[in-house]
Design a protein around this motif. Structure first.
Motif, PDB file in Angstrom:
ATOM      1  N   PRO A 204     -71.516 -18.317   6.536  1.00 41.60           N
ATOM      2  CA  PRO A 204     -70.887 -18.438   5.206  1.00 41.60           C
ATOM      3  C   PRO A 204     -71.736 -19.157   4.173  1.00 41.60           C
ATOM      4  CG  PRO A 204     -69.834 -19.907   6.798  1.00 41.60           C
ATOM      5  CD  PRO A 204     -70.740 -19.007   7.585  1.00 41.60           C
ATOM      6  N   ALA A 205     -72.685 -19.986   4.609  1.00 43.30           N
ATOM      7  CA  ALA A 205     -73.534 -20.686   3.645  1.00 43.30           C
ATOM      8  C   ALA A 205     -74.612 -19.780   3.071  1.00 43.30           C
ATOM      9  CB  ALA A 205     -74.186 -21.900   4.306  1.00 43.30           C
ATOM     10  N   ARG A 206     -74.937 -18.691   3.776  1.00 48.02           N
ATOM     11  CA  ARG A 206     -76.070 -17.850   3.381  1.00 48.02           C
ATOM     12  C   ARG A 206     -75.687 -16.380   3.213  1.00 48.02           C
ATOM     13  NH1 ARG A 206     -80.701 -19.899   1.800  1.00 48.02           N
ATOM     14  NH2 ARG A 206     -82.123 -18.920   3.259  1.00 48.02           N
ATOM     15  N   GLU A 207     -74.454 -16.030   3.542  1.00 46.74           N
ATOM     16  CA  GLU A 207     -74.030 -14.634   3.463  1.00 46.74           C
ATOM     17  C   GLU A 207     -72.629 -14.547   2.851  1.00 46.74           C
ATOM     18  OE1 GLU A 207     -76.309 -12.552   7.161  1.00 46.74           O
ATOM     19  OE2 GLU A 207     -74.484 -13.665   7.679  1.00 46.74           O
ATOM     20  N   LYS A 208     -72.373 -13.407   2.218  1.00 52.51           N
ATOM     21  CA  LYS A 208     -71.066 -13.237   1.589  1.00 52.51           C
ATOM     22  C   LYS A 208     -70.808 -11.762   1.335  1.00 52.51           C
ATOM     23  CE  LYS A 208     -68.165 -14.841  -2.268  1.00 52.51           C
ATOM     24  NZ  LYS A 208     -67.022 -15.102  -1.361  1.00 52.51           N
ATOM     25  N   GLY A 209     -69.535 -11.407   1.368  1.00 51.93           N
ATOM     26  CA  GLY A 209     -69.131 -10.045   1.039  1.00 51.93           C
ATOM     27  C   GLY A 209     -68.022 -10.045   0.012  1.00 51.93           C
ATOM     28  N   TRP A 210     -67.915  -8.956  -0.710  1.00 57.65           N
ATOM     29  CA  TRP A 210     -66.854  -8.777  -1.703  1.00 57.65           C
ATOM     30  C   TRP A 210     -66.189  -7.426  -1.486  1.00 57.65           C
ATOM     31  CZ3 TRP A 210     -71.526 -10.891  -2.604  1.00 57.65           C
ATOM     32  CH2 TRP A 210     -71.585 -12.146  -3.228  1.00 57.65           C
ATOM     33  N   ILE A 211     -64.879  -7.414  -1.579  1.00 58.81           N
ATOM     34  CA  ILE A 211     -64.113  -6.179  -1.626  1.00 58.81           C
ATOM     35  C   ILE A 211     -63.511  -6.078  -3.021  1.00 58.81           C
ATOM     36  CG2 ILE A 211     -62.152  -4.891  -0.716  1.00 58.81           C
ATOM     37  CD1 ILE A 211     -64.461  -5.080   1.236  1.00 58.81           C
ATOM     38  N   ALA A 212     -63.766  -4.981  -3.705  1.00 60.94           N
ATOM     39  CA  ALA A 212     -63.198  -4.758  -5.039  1.00 60.94           C
ATOM     40  C   ALA A 212     -61.875  -4.017  -4.894  1.00 60.94           C
ATOM     41  CB  ALA A 212     -64.164  -3.953  -5.899  1.00 60.94           C
ATOM     42  N   GLY A 220     -64.096  -0.672  -3.622  1.00 56.28           N
ATOM     43  CA  GLY A 220     -65.542  -0.848  -3.530  1.00 56.28           C
ATOM     44  C   GLY A 220     -65.895  -2.052  -2.682  1.00 56.28           C
ATOM     45  N   SER A 221     -67.192  -2.169  -2.423  1.00 54.75           N
ATOM     46  CA  SER A 221     -67.663  -3.301  -1.616  1.00 54.75           C
ATOM     47  C   SER A 221     -69.123  -3.569  -1.901  1.00 54.75           C
ATOM     48  CB  SER A 221     -67.504  -3.011  -0.120  1.00 54.75           C
ATOM     49  OG  SER A 221     -68.452  -2.039   0.312  1.00 54.75           O
ATOM     50  N   VAL A 222     -69.561  -4.761  -1.514  1.00 60.45           N
ATOM     51  CA  VAL A 222     -70.972  -5.113  -1.502  1.00 60.45           C
ATOM     52  C   VAL A 222     -71.117  -6.364  -0.642  1.00 60.45           C
ATOM     53  CG1 VAL A 222     -71.070  -6.688  -3.486  1.00 60.45           C
ATOM     54  CG2 VAL A 222     -73.046  -5.245  -2.938  1.00 60.45           C
ATOM     55  N   PHE A 223     -72.320  -6.551  -0.060  1.00 65.76           N
ATOM     56  CA  PHE A 223     -72.545  -7.686   0.832  1.00 65.76           C
ATOM     57  C   PHE A 223     -73.937  -8.250   0.601  1.00 65.76           C
ATOM     58  CE2 PHE A 223     -69.254  -5.197   2.687  1.00 65.76           C
ATOM     59  CZ  PHE A 223     -68.413  -6.094   3.329  1.00 65.76           C
ATOM     60  N   VAL A 224     -74.047  -9.564   0.770  1.00 65.69           N
ATOM     61  CA  VAL A 224     -75.340 -10.252   0.810  1.00 65.69           C
ATOM     62  C   VAL A 224     -75.545 -10.735   2.238  1.00 65.69           C
ATOM     63  CG1 VAL A 224     -76.704 -12.218   0.029  1.00 65.69           C
ATOM     64  CG2 VAL A 224     -75.238 -11.003  -1.584  1.00 65.69           C
ATOM     65  N   LEU A 237     -73.300  -1.460  -0.859  1.00 68.43           N
ATOM     66  CA  LEU A 237     -72.682  -1.280  -2.175  1.00 68.43           C
ATOM     67  C   LEU A 237     -72.089   0.119  -2.245  1.00 68.43           C
ATOM     68  CD1 LEU A 237     -72.148  -2.119  -5.146  1.00 68.43           C
ATOM     69  CD2 LEU A 237     -74.407  -1.196  -5.689  1.00 68.43           C
ATOM     70  N   ILE A 238     -70.811   0.195  -2.507  1.00 66.55           N
ATOM     71  CA  ILE A 238     -70.157   1.502  -2.618  1.00 66.55           C
ATOM     72  C   ILE A 238     -68.948   1.386  -3.536  1.00 66.55           C
ATOM     73  CG2 ILE A 238     -68.568   1.228  -0.654  1.00 66.55           C
ATOM     74  CD1 ILE A 238     -69.240   4.210   0.027  1.00 66.55           C
ATOM     75  N   LEU A 239     -68.653   2.476  -4.246  1.00 61.40           N
ATOM     76  CA  LEU A 239     -67.466   2.545  -5.092  1.00 61.40           C
ATOM     77  C   LEU A 239     -66.750   3.857  -4.816  1.00 61.40           C
ATOM     78  CD1 LEU A 239     -68.667   1.343  -8.612  1.00 61.40           C
ATOM     79  CD2 LEU A 239     -67.211   0.113  -7.017  1.00 61.40           C
ATOM     80  N   ALA A 240     -65.447   3.784  -4.687  1.00 58.92           N
ATOM     81  CA  ALA A 240     -64.648   5.000  -4.591  1.00 58.92           C
ATOM     82  C   ALA A 240     -64.772   5.772  -5.905  1.00 58.92           C
ATOM     83  CB  ALA A 240     -63.190   4.655  -4.310  1.00 58.92           C
ATOM     84  N   ARG A 244     -65.301   4.492 -10.465  1.00 56.81           N
ATOM     85  CA  ARG A 244     -66.597   4.551 -11.132  1.00 56.81           C
ATOM     86  C   ARG A 244     -66.436   4.618 -12.654  1.00 56.81           C
ATOM     87  NH1 ARG A 244     -68.881   9.146  -6.922  1.00 56.81           N
ATOM     88  NH2 ARG A 244     -68.894   7.789  -5.081  1.00 56.81           N
ATOM     89  N   GLY A 245     -67.523   4.262 -13.336  1.00 53.42           N
ATOM     90  CA  GLY A 245     -67.524   4.329 -14.792  1.00 53.42           C
ATOM     91  C   GLY A 245     -66.906   3.130 -15.471  1.00 53.42           C
ATOM     92  N   ARG A 246     -66.591   2.069 -14.734  1.00 53.40           N
ATOM     93  CA  ARG A 246     -65.977   0.873 -15.310  1.00 53.40           C
ATOM     94  C   ARG A 246     -66.927  -0.327 -15.291  1.00 53.40           C
ATOM     95  NH1 ARG A 246     -60.461   2.149 -15.244  1.00 53.40           N
ATOM     96  NH2 ARG A 246     -59.862   3.696 -13.664  1.00 53.40           N
ATOM     97  N   GLY A 247     -68.178  -0.118 -14.885  1.00 55.24           N
ATOM     98  CA  GLY A 247     -69.108  -1.228 -14.775  1.00 55.24           C
ATOM     99  C   GLY A 247     -68.899  -2.074 -13.540  1.00 55.24           C
ATOM    100  N   LEU A 248     -68.098  -1.575 -12.587  1.00 50.83           N
ATOM    101  CA  LEU A 248     -67.765  -2.363 -11.406  1.00 50.83           C
ATOM    102  C   LEU A 248     -68.959  -2.491 -10.465  1.00 50.83           C
ATOM    103  CD1 LEU A 248     -65.587  -3.938 -10.004  1.00 50.83           C
ATOM    104  CD2 LEU A 248     -64.657  -1.808  -9.076  1.00 50.83           C
ATOM    105  N   GLY A 249     -69.784  -1.436 -10.368  1.00 49.60           N
ATOM    106  CA  GLY A 249     -70.973  -1.530  -9.520  1.00 49.60           C
ATOM    107  C   GLY A 249     -71.938  -2.590 -10.023  1.00 49.60           C
TER     108      GLY A 249
END
Length: 312
Positions: A204-212, A220-224, A237-240, A244-249
């Protein structure tokens, strides 16, 4: 019961004013905003420039409710600092398109990180159930005060992954890449391996993920992930299609960059394919550059893999 000239009870008016005083004090709006030399309005304009695709001054003025002269002076100051450039609109010569420069993004990055840190500090002091109550109350205020906008604009939430989310991420990659790029099951297997490693080795100190989420649905999702002691890697990184088209990526990518910088990484890299044009446009706009290209065959196709990097 005392009432104002509008017919609203005076006690209710005072309750709103009391809340305004409390909130502006609690989030530090009365102090130098985010510890910098910009006003709250200037930071908001900078935020919109960083998260929109070439808006016009008219669009910013309308959406932010600003006086035309006031906005013009802000943009003039940004231009003098080399933060924004103006390009002619190809479809309307009366309009100019505003774009944040690399210097503007560098100026905005620490402000965005401080804003995130302050919001995280506010939420971290609350128990999870109280945190959810606060977020629900905020969303309800927006729906009540701006019903038309709430109906037109979906509610977007970036949250931490929960049990079951990584399975959804694997499924989305398998389905979307098969449908849009004709990738075979090898790709879904690769994504499943990446997801499994993330869950098993999570730091958790060096990695993280997000679910949109958009209106409560995963979109959507993305991970470090840790590549080395000094290098972070952006992954998954992916968006349904509907999101798309909302600047979410771009927003998800910004979250990765901010987290990696705060975690002490010196560089961020990613691996992608040359045919993934929308994703490549996001990476380029966020300062990534191609450092390696290589033709190869995988996932049932002949492809060109790319490694992109950017300094933090």
């Amino acid at each position: 019961m005392s009432r104002t000239s509008t017919g609203v009870p005076a006690a209710q008016v005072e309750a709103v004013r009391a809340f305004n005083r409390f909130y502006t004090r609690r989030v530090g709006v009365l102090d130098p905003y985010l510890g910098g030399d910009l006003s709250l309005t200037e930071v908001r304009v900078l935020y919109e420039l960083a998260h929109r695709q070439s808006p016009t001054a008219g669009e910013l003025r309308r959406d932010l409710g600003l006086d035309a002269g006031y906005l013009s002076r802000i943009l003039g100051r940004f231009g003098a600092r080399g933060w924004v450039r103006r390009d002619p609109c190809p479809t309307d010569r009366r309009q100019t398109l505003l774009r944040l420069t690399a210097a503007g993004r560098r100026a905005f990055a620490p402000l965005q990180q401080r804003s995130r840190s302050e919001a995280a500090g506010l939420l971290a002091a609350l128990a999870p159930v109280r945190r959810e109550e606060l977020l629900a109350a905020m969303q309800n205020m927006q729906r009540v005060l701006e019903p038309d906008r709430a109906a037109a604009a979906p509610t977007v939430l970036l949250r931490d992954p929960r049990p079951g989310d990584l399975g959804w991420v694997v499924q989305q990659h398998g389905e979307l890449y098969a449908r849009e790029y004709r990738f075979n099951a090898e790709f879904e297997a690769l994504v499943a391996e990446v997801a499994a490693r993330y869950l098993k080795n999570f730091d958790p100190a060096r990695e993280k993920g997000w679910i949109a989420e958009v209106d409560g649905e995963r979109a959507g999702s993305v991970f470090v992930v840790r590549r080395s002691a000094t290098v972070a890697q952006l992954r998954l990184l992916i968006l349904a299609p509907a999101a798309r088209g909302r600047g979410l990526g771009a927003r998800l990518t910004d979250e990765c960059i901010a987290f990696a910088r705060a975690a002490g990484y010196r560089k961020m890299m990613l691996w992608t394919q040359s045919i993934l044009l929308p994703a490549r446009a996001i990476y380029r706009s966020r300062g990534f550059e191609i450092v390696k290209r290589e033709p190869y065959a995988a996932f049932g196709r002949k492809l060109v893999s790319e490694v992109w990097e950017r300094r933090l």
